[in-house]
Motif scaffolding. Structure first.
Motif, PDB file in Angstrom:
ATOM      1  N   ILE A 174     -35.788  -4.795  16.007  1.00 16.73           N
ATOM      2  CA  ILE A 174     -34.698  -3.967  15.489  1.00 16.73           C
ATOM      3  C   ILE A 174     -34.002  -4.668  14.329  1.00 16.73           C
ATOM      4  CG2 ILE A 174     -32.478  -2.938  16.073  1.00 16.73           C
ATOM      5  CD1 ILE A 174     -33.531  -2.534  18.905  1.00 16.73           C
ATOM      6  N   ALA A 175     -33.746  -5.973  14.472  1.00 17.90           N
ATOM      7  CA  ALA A 175     -33.090  -6.735  13.395  1.00 17.90           C
ATOM      8  C   ALA A 175     -33.950  -6.755  12.136  1.00 17.90           C
ATOM      9  CB  ALA A 175     -32.796  -8.154  13.873  1.00 17.90           C
ATOM     10  N   HIS A 176     -35.264  -6.922  12.292  1.00 14.51           N
ATOM     11  CA  HIS A 176     -36.154  -6.928  11.125  1.00 14.51           C
ATOM     12  C   HIS A 176     -36.184  -5.561  10.453  1.00 14.51           C
ATOM     13  CE1 HIS A 176     -39.503  -8.123   8.591  1.00 14.51           C
ATOM     14  NE2 HIS A 176     -40.163  -7.051   8.987  1.00 14.51           N
ATOM     15  N   SER A 177     -36.195  -4.495  11.251  1.00 17.62           N
ATOM     16  CA  SER A 177     -36.177  -3.147  10.678  1.00 17.62           C
ATOM     17  C   SER A 177     -34.883  -2.901   9.903  1.00 17.62           C
ATOM     18  CB  SER A 177     -36.341  -2.116  11.791  1.00 17.62           C
ATOM     19  OG  SER A 177     -36.259  -0.803  11.277  1.00 17.62           O
ATOM     20  N   MET A 178     -33.761  -3.346  10.456  1.00 17.70           N
ATOM     21  CA  MET A 178     -32.486  -3.197   9.753  1.00 17.70           C
ATOM     22  C   MET A 178     -32.463  -3.996   8.457  1.00 17.70           C
ATOM     23  SD  MET A 178     -29.474  -3.222  12.597  1.00 17.70           S
ATOM     24  CE  MET A 178     -28.298  -3.310  11.252  1.00 17.70           C
ATOM     25  N   GLN A 179     -32.992  -5.218   8.493  1.00 20.87           N
ATOM     26  CA  GLN A 179     -33.014  -6.048   7.294  1.00 20.87           C
ATOM     27  C   GLN A 179     -33.824  -5.387   6.179  1.00 20.87           C
ATOM     28  OE1 GLN A 179     -34.639  -9.958   7.895  1.00 20.87           O
ATOM     29  NE2 GLN A 179     -34.633 -10.452   5.715  1.00 20.87           N
ATOM     30  N   THR A 180     -34.989  -4.843   6.533  1.00 20.41           N
ATOM     31  CA  THR A 180     -35.829  -4.188   5.527  1.00 20.41           C
ATOM     32  C   THR A 180     -35.132  -2.976   4.928  1.00 20.41           C
ATOM     33  OG1 THR A 180     -37.801  -4.927   6.734  1.00 20.41           O
ATOM     34  CG2 THR A 180     -38.079  -3.161   5.133  1.00 20.41           C
ATOM     35  N   THR A 181     -34.501  -2.165   5.779  1.00 19.34           N
ATOM     36  CA  THR A 181     -33.816  -0.968   5.298  1.00 19.34           C
ATOM     37  C   THR A 181     -32.642  -1.324   4.396  1.00 19.34           C
ATOM     38  OG1 THR A 181     -34.441   0.189   7.329  1.00 19.34           O
ATOM     39  CG2 THR A 181     -32.687   1.157   6.014  1.00 19.34           C
ATOM     40  N   LEU A 182     -31.843  -2.299   4.817  1.00 16.84           N
ATOM     41  CA  LEU A 182     -30.692  -2.708   4.010  1.00 16.84           C
ATOM     42  C   LEU A 182     -31.120  -3.335   2.686  1.00 16.84           C
ATOM     43  CD1 LEU A 182     -28.309  -4.260   6.695  1.00 16.84           C
ATOM     44  CD2 LEU A 182     -27.919  -2.189   5.379  1.00 16.84           C
ATOM     45  N   ASP A 183     -32.164  -4.145   2.723  1.00 17.71           N
ATOM     46  CA  ASP A 183     -32.621  -4.812   1.504  1.00 17.71           C
ATOM     47  C   ASP A 183     -33.105  -3.805   0.481  1.00 17.71           C
ATOM     48  OD1 ASP A 183     -33.077  -6.954  -0.115  1.00 17.71           O
ATOM     49  OD2 ASP A 183     -35.034  -7.438   0.714  1.00 17.71           O
ATOM     50  N   ASP A 184     -33.835  -2.781   0.946  1.00 13.60           N
ATOM     51  CA  ASP A 184     -34.306  -1.745   0.020  1.00 13.60           C
ATOM     52  C   ASP A 184     -33.149  -0.920  -0.550  1.00 13.60           C
ATOM     53  OD1 ASP A 184     -36.866  -2.592   0.528  1.00 13.60           O
ATOM     54  OD2 ASP A 184     -37.284  -1.054   2.036  1.00 13.60           O
ATOM     55  N   ALA A 185     -32.150  -0.631   0.296  1.00 12.10           N
ATOM     56  CA  ALA A 185     -31.037   0.207  -0.153  1.00 12.10           C
ATOM     57  C   ALA A 185     -30.112  -0.523  -1.116  1.00 12.10           C
ATOM     58  CB  ALA A 185     -30.244   0.709   1.052  1.00 12.10           C
ATOM     59  N   THR A 186     -29.955  -1.836  -0.944  1.00  5.67           N
ATOM     60  CA  THR A 186     -29.028  -2.611  -1.794  1.00  5.67           C
ATOM     61  C   THR A 186     -29.720  -3.276  -2.975  1.00  5.67           C
ATOM     62  OG1 THR A 186     -29.332  -4.550  -0.355  1.00  5.67           O
ATOM     63  CG2 THR A 186     -27.499  -3.073   0.157  1.00  5.67           C
ATOM     64  N   ASP A 187     -30.981  -2.998  -3.194  1.00  4.98           N
ATOM     65  CA  ASP A 187     -31.692  -3.629  -4.308  1.00  4.98           C
ATOM     66  C   ASP A 187     -31.099  -3.200  -5.653  1.00  4.98           C
ATOM     67  OD1 ASP A 187     -33.788  -5.262  -5.358  1.00  4.98           O
ATOM     68  OD2 ASP A 187     -34.854  -3.436  -5.912  1.00  4.98           O
ATOM     69  N   ASP A 188     -30.690  -1.934  -5.773  1.00  8.72           N
ATOM     70  CA  ASP A 188     -30.101  -1.457  -7.025  1.00  8.72           C
ATOM     71  C   ASP A 188     -28.707  -2.030  -7.255  1.00  8.72           C
ATOM     72  OD1 ASP A 188     -32.339   0.049  -7.499  1.00  8.72           O
ATOM     73  OD2 ASP A 188     -31.516   1.871  -6.605  1.00  8.72           O
ATOM     74  N   TRP A 189     -28.102  -2.609  -6.227  1.00  4.64           N
ATOM     75  CA  TRP A 189     -26.775  -3.214  -6.377  1.00  4.64           C
ATOM     76  C   TRP A 189     -26.862  -4.710  -6.651  1.00  4.64           C
ATOM     77  CZ3 TRP A 189     -24.803  -0.913  -1.108  1.00  4.64           C
ATOM     78  CH2 TRP A 189     -24.825   0.492  -1.196  1.00  4.64           C
ATOM     79  N   GLY A 190     -28.059  -5.253  -6.755  1.00  9.53           N
ATOM     80  CA  GLY A 190     -28.212  -6.687  -6.970  1.00  9.53           C
ATOM     81  C   GLY A 190     -27.936  -7.515  -5.737  1.00  9.53           C
ATOM     82  N   ILE A 191     -28.066  -6.927  -4.545  1.00 11.55           N
ATOM     83  CA  ILE A 191     -27.782  -7.599  -3.284  1.00 11.55           C
ATOM     84  C   ILE A 191     -29.101  -7.919  -2.583  1.00 11.55           C
ATOM     85  CG2 ILE A 191     -26.643  -7.414  -1.037  1.00 11.55           C
ATOM     86  CD1 ILE A 191     -24.706  -7.596  -3.343  1.00 11.55           C
ATOM     87  N   LYS A 192     -29.203  -9.132  -2.051  1.00 12.61           N
ATOM     88  CA  LYS A 192     -30.356  -9.556  -1.259  1.00 12.61           C
ATOM     89  C   LYS A 192     -29.906  -9.794   0.172  1.00 12.61           C
ATOM     90  CE  LYS A 192     -34.411 -11.176  -0.133  1.00 12.61           C
ATOM     91  NZ  LYS A 192     -35.557 -10.270   0.023  1.00 12.61           N
ATOM     92  N   VAL A 193     -30.385  -8.979   1.106  1.00 13.70           N
ATOM     93  CA  VAL A 193     -30.064  -9.148   2.524  1.00 13.70           C
ATOM     94  C   VAL A 193     -31.036 -10.164   3.102  1.00 13.70           C
ATOM     95  CG1 VAL A 193     -29.846  -8.009   4.757  1.00 13.70           C
ATOM     96  CG2 VAL A 193     -29.193  -6.793   2.669  1.00 13.70           C
ATOM     97  N   GLU A 194     -30.519 -11.313   3.510  1.00  9.35           N
ATOM     98  CA  GLU A 194     -31.364 -12.412   3.966  1.00  9.35           C
ATOM     99  C   GLU A 194     -31.689 -12.342   5.454  1.00  9.35           C
ATOM    100  OE1 GLU A 194     -29.120 -15.828   2.858  1.00  9.35           O
ATOM    101  OE2 GLU A 194     -29.830 -15.803   0.787  1.00  9.35           O
ATOM    102  N   ARG A 195     -30.740 -11.882   6.265  1.00 10.91           N
ATOM    103  CA  ARG A 195     -30.959 -11.920   7.712  1.00 10.91           C
ATOM    104  C   ARG A 195     -30.018 -10.943   8.400  1.00 10.91           C
ATOM    105  NH1 ARG A 195     -33.510 -15.815  10.796  1.00 10.91           N
ATOM    106  NH2 ARG A 195     -32.983 -15.890  13.011  1.00 10.91           N
ATOM    107  N   VAL A 196     -30.520 -10.333   9.471  1.00 14.16           N
ATOM    108  CA  VAL A 196     -29.722  -9.449  10.325  1.00 14.16           C
ATOM    109  C   VAL A 196     -29.997  -9.833  11.771  1.00 14.16           C
ATOM    110  CG1 VAL A 196     -29.257  -7.074  11.039  1.00 14.16           C
ATOM    111  CG2 VAL A 196     -29.796  -7.566   8.651  1.00 14.16           C
ATOM    112  N   GLU A 197     -28.942  -9.959  12.558  1.00 21.24           N
ATOM    113  CA  GLU A 197     -29.080 -10.322  13.965  1.00 21.24           C
ATOM    114  C   GLU A 197     -28.246  -9.374  14.822  1.00 21.24           C
ATOM    115  OE1 GLU A 197     -31.037 -12.421  15.379  1.00 21.24           O
ATOM    116  OE2 GLU A 197     -31.804 -13.448  13.599  1.00 21.24           O
ATOM    117  N   ILE A 198     -28.807  -8.985  15.978  1.00 24.08           N
ATOM    118  CA  ILE A 198     -28.078  -8.197  16.969  1.00 24.08           C
ATOM    119  C   ILE A 198     -27.375  -9.172  17.903  1.00 24.08           C
ATOM    120  CG2 ILE A 198     -28.250  -6.470  18.792  1.00 24.08           C
ATOM    121  CD1 ILE A 198     -28.916  -5.425  16.012  1.00 24.08           C
ATOM    122  N   LYS A 199     -26.050  -9.091  17.982  1.00 23.72           N
ATOM    123  CA  LYS A 199     -25.285 -10.059  18.761  1.00 23.72           C
ATOM    124  C   LYS A 199     -25.201  -9.682  20.234  1.00 23.72           C
ATOM    125  CE  LYS A 199     -21.452 -11.603  17.142  1.00 23.72           C
ATOM    126  NZ  LYS A 199     -20.095 -11.641  16.563  1.00 23.72           N
TER     127      LYS A 199
END
Length: 287
Positions: A174-199
């Motif tokens: 789930i964390a990897h799926s979220m990271q991929t989705t966020l990274d693709d969505a924020t690419d046009d904003w110049g943002i790199k999502v490095e890691r996502v963790e479910i706490k």
């Protein structure tokens, strides 16, 4: 022709995006003659007020920062300035500092309805950094707030397609799926999502009690099965031992003496003497 072109181009994103990107790469093209005159006057003003004006022109950014310079409202050609010293013109230039370090934020607990209609509360943590300072300033108003809101929405969307068992067991997926989705969505904003963790995954109290009762019943069932298997193995061992003793009557006497020795070693005052079953059968026949 120009009026028709202005009406058509906004309808096609494929045409407007390259134009916007090229404007970011070479923004000095459109300042015009008046703009160049103002820039020239600013340079003359700086030269006339030297050395006092040098303190207004020299700026410093730290190692982890980059400066986006705007000249007459347009971003200067080239990459962001920094780290170290850079120069700006008074009256015409201003700049924005962008932090390039990795930023961490907690996703607030989100009430999610899973695929099997169970309400759970899930929170997480996201690590991201600004990869392109120019895009982070020019393409979005507040990249940090937008990334936070997008992370909350993505968490709800991803968990809404999972069962409760999958949420509890497949956190890494789930964390990897979220990271991929966020990274693709924020690419046009110049943002790199490095890691996502479910706490943490919080279940309703009633569901927790039901799962605890189910787990306890399952453990009790396994314990009874294990005890029954132990009794069965013990009875088989006793059967084999009785067959061995039956072949050698003196073995029973040796076993009796060994048992007496064990009892005496424990300093017990009571000693049990077993009676042979043949004697008991003789008394039973007399009755």
């Amino acid at each position: 022709f120009r009026s028709h072109w202005r009406e058509i181009t906004p309808l096609n994103s494929e045409l407007t995006q390259p134009c916007y990107s090229s404007a970011l790469e070479s923004p000095d093209i459109g300042i015009g003659l008046c703009g160049w005159i103002i820039v020239g006057l600013s340079i003359l003003l700086m030269l006339a007020t030297l050395p006092l004006s040098i303190w207004m022109c020299i700026k410093i950014v730290k190692e982890y920062e980059r400066a986006i310079i705007f000249r007459l409202g347009r971003i200067l050609r080239g990459r962001a300035k920094g780290p170290g010293l850079f120069f700006i013109l008074p009256c015409t230039d201003n700049f924005i500092n962008v932090d390039m370090r990795t930023i961490t934020f907690d996703i607030p607990p989100q009430e999610v309805l899973t695929k099997d209609s169970v309400t759970v509360s899930v929170d997480g943590v996201v690590y991201y950094r600004v990869q392109n300072a120019t895009l982070a300033v020019a393409n979005i108003t507040n990249a940090d707030a937008a990334t936070r809101l997008l992370a909350q929405t993505t968490l709800r969307n991803v968990l809404g397609t999972k069962n409760l068992a999958e949420i509890l067991s497949d956190r890494e997926e789930i964390a990897h799926s979220m990271q991929t989705t966020l990274d693709d969505a924020t690419d046009d904003w110049g943002i790199k999502v490095e890691r996502v963790e479910i706490k943490d995954v919080k279940l309703p109290q009633q569901l927790q009690r039901a799962m605890a009762a189910e787990a306890e019943a399952s453990r009790e069932a396994r314990a009874k099965v294990i005890a029954a298997e132990g009794e069965m193995n013990a009875s088989r061992a006793l059967k084999e031992a009785s067959l061995v003793i039956a072949e050698s009557p003196s073995g029973l006497q040796l076993r009796y003496l060994q048992t007496l020795n064990t009892i005496a070693a424990e300093k017990n005052s009571t000693i049990i003497f077993p009676l042979p079953m043949d004697m008991m059968q003789a008394f039973m026949k007399r009755d």
